[in-house]
Write an enzyme that holds these catalytic residues in place. Structure first.
Site, PDB file in Angstrom:
ATOM      1  N   SER A 240      -7.887  20.621  -3.416  1.00  0.00           N
ATOM      2  CA  SER A 240      -9.214  20.643  -3.312  1.00  0.00           C
ATOM      3  C   SER A 240      -9.829  22.063  -3.410  1.00  0.00           C
ATOM      4  O   SER A 240      -9.496  22.781  -4.113  1.00  0.00           O
ATOM      5  CB  SER A 240      -9.515  19.993  -1.937  1.00  0.00           C
ATOM      6  N   ASP A 467     -12.796  10.847  -8.284  1.00  0.00           N
ATOM      7  CA  ASP A 467     -12.758  11.817  -7.149  1.00  0.00           C
ATOM      8  C   ASP A 467     -14.038  11.959  -7.010  1.00  0.00           C
ATOM      9  O   ASP A 467     -15.019  12.366  -7.524  1.00  0.00           O
ATOM     10  CB  ASP A 467     -12.121  13.061  -7.625  1.00  0.00           C
ATOM     11  N   HIS A 497      -9.761  11.253  -3.586  1.00  0.00           N
ATOM     12  CA  HIS A 497      -9.846  12.666  -3.536  1.00  0.00           C
ATOM     13  C   HIS A 497      -8.657  13.269  -3.671  1.00  0.00           C
ATOM     14  O   HIS A 497      -7.564  13.224  -2.788  1.00  0.00           O
ATOM     15  CB  HIS A 497     -10.359  13.202  -2.243  1.00  0.00           C
TER      16      HIS A 497
END
Length: 528
Positions: A240, A467, A497
């Protein structure tokens, strides 16, 4: 609403999440120790690369990290070890004042002669505590631990690393219950005033650290960490926001990049507005997939709607009703439209959480907001005891220090139609969230990060087509921005995610093969 966060559970651009709620059982003495460790004196001998880390048993997490208990022993019977690394407060004055960067590690489980060094993790945020997150998900990285010491850290401004402090727990309760989608002039004025009040509290309580929490500062900390850990190259796993940090590191230190993986990739070419719009589209796609999944099985009735459209219409009606009249949540708080939206978004970070979203919506339709509020609290870093980690404070400080644009209410109003077109549910929240840096005390560094890394070793870039927080297109943009011959793209056709934590065998085989054996996958591999 979201920027990006830890694997295996919901994360964050104002959504990072330490996954499970933890009790904050921190004594005043321990908290003072953590704060004092954050801002230290001057560097001894002026050479921080020569410092020796004093690895000890890990303490219970600080309140800023989220509270709770010290990490449990490793499955193999070993213990987690923690240490504090000294780093310059101001990297432009490397021999000046120092701060402490909190580290955690699990020693490699395999034979010493096969050990490759340390594998450093950043799980996202910005604002997520790596010291807390790594032990929670260490089992997912057991294969990597056979040849690496697994290492993570609280980036500067986060957790036990000179944490940014803004408002009190009671003030944050009020902050998170505010109407985050103002509809008229009076509501807009209140929303802007609340944002300014929060930002002013950050400046008042954290003035010394605020100018020094940019991603470039954290990247320089990682290069110091590499040297202090005794590694010639930095082996890295970024998830991320951790992909942005990894890209910035590669730009600053291309010759120091070892084997690196970027998973759930932040688009490095976007400014905050473009990123917010992309997330609105990403969360809407995840909501569409959730509604479709619930209603597609003809043998099982979907308890929250008869058709995909019906599910989404009922959610929209629930939120509209909550705006007018909140319902009981976790006593004494009531579930507002904003908290319900946060709870829904939290559930969309992972397909594993869809069942909790279904349960939360069922209960909310019957007037009970506990589950959605629990999900919202998890997203916001609130423990069962009502104490907050410094997740929001750190996220805001790092984001506003990185990003140059400062938006106005008039500008957001002009952009609302575009955001609503991207997502009627999430669009307005993302749009108004662009005001979070209004009157921030430190100017932003750039419109977007520079991740060009000519001369770097290959970097494996993994994108997930479903995602919500870091849309799939960001992986290709990262590959292009890293430069020819550096980024190697891998696609996972999945939901949630991140990709590696999905436990997809194809993805894990490719990542493990690269990190453990140096086998660079062929560019363009697709896993499903």
């Amino acid at each position: 609403m979201p920027r990006a966060g830890p694997p295996g559970c919901p994360h964050h651009v104002n959504m990072v999440n330490p996954c499970r709620l933890r009790a904050a059982a921190l004594t005043t003495t321990a908290l003072l120790s953590a704060v004092l460790a954050g801002c230290g004196g001057r560097a001894e001998n002026g050479d921080l690369t020569a410092q020796q880390l004093d690895w000890q048993d890990c303490p219970a997490p600080s309140e800023a990290e989220g509270g709770g208990s010290a990490p449990s022993p490793l499955p193999s019977g070993g213990e987690w070890q923690c240490a504090t690394m000294k780093a310059p407060l101001d990297w432009s004055r490397p021999k000046g004042d120092t701060i402490g960067i909190a580290l955690i590690r699990a020693r490699a489980s395999g034979p010493e002669e096969r050990r490759l060094g340390s594998l450093v993790f950043n799980f996202g945020g910005p604002g997520g505590s790596g010291v807390i997150t790594l032990p929670s998900f260490a089992a997912d990285y057991a294969a990597l631990r056979t040849r690496y010491d697994l290492v993570s850290f609280d980036p500067r401004g986060v957790g036990r690393s000179a944490p940014v402090q803004c408002e009190s727990n009671s003030q944050l309760d009020v902050y998170f219950q505010q109407d985050a989608t103002p509809d008229d002039k009076a509501e807009r004025a209140r929303f802007l005033e609340r944002t300014k009040r929060f930002n002013a509290a950050c400046e008042k309580n954290s003035k010394k650290i605020l100018p020094h929490v940019r991603t470039t500062d954290a990247a320089r900390d990682m290069d110091l960490m590499r040297q202090v850990l005794g590694d010639r190259k930095l082996h890295y796993f970024g998830i991320s926001y951790g992909t942005e940090l990894g890209g910035v590191y590669a730009h600053l230190f291309p010759g120091h990049v070892g084997r690196a993986v970027l998973d759930a990739v932040v688009d490095p070419t976007q400014d905050p507005e473009q990123g917010a719009l992309g997330q609105a589209e990403g969360f809407q796609l995840a909501l569409d997939n959730f509604a479709k999944d619930c209603t597609s099985d003809e043998t099982t009735e979907c308890p929250i709607g008869d058709t995909e459209q019906d599910v989404k219409a009922r959610i929209a009606k629930l939120l509209a009703d909550l705006e007018k009249k909140p319902i009981p949540g976790i006593f004494p708080r009531r579930l507002t439209e904003t908290q319900a939206t946060n709870g829904i978004a939290q559930s969309l970070y992972s397909k594993d959480f869809w069942e909790y979203l279904t349960e939360g919506l069922e209960q909310a339709y019957d007037g009970d907001g506990k589950v959605l509020m629990l999900l919202s609290d998890s997203l916001n870093g609130r423990s069962e005891n009502g104490e907050y980690s410094n997740l929001l404070a750190a996220n805001t400080a790092i984001s506003c220090s990185d990003a140059k644009p400062r938006y106005t209410t008039d500008y957001v109003q002009r952009k609302l139609p575009e955001f609503r077109a991207a997502s009627a549910l999430f669009g307005p929240f993302m749009a108004w969230g662009m005001l979070s840096c209004t009157d921030w005390a430190v100017p932003g560094a750039a419109d977007h990060p520079d991740v060009s890394a000519r001369g770097s070793a290959p970097i494996l870039v993994v994108g997930n087509t479903g995602d919500p927080a870091t849309p799939y297109e960001g992986a290709r943009k990262m590959v292009d921005a890293l430069g020819k011959g550096v980024g190697v793209e891998l696609t996972y056709k999945g939901q949630g995610h991140g990709s590696y934590d999905s436990k997809n065998k194809c993805v894990q085989s490719a990542v493990n093969g690269y990190l453990l054996d140096g086998k660079v996958p062929k560019a363009g591999v697709v896993c499903s």
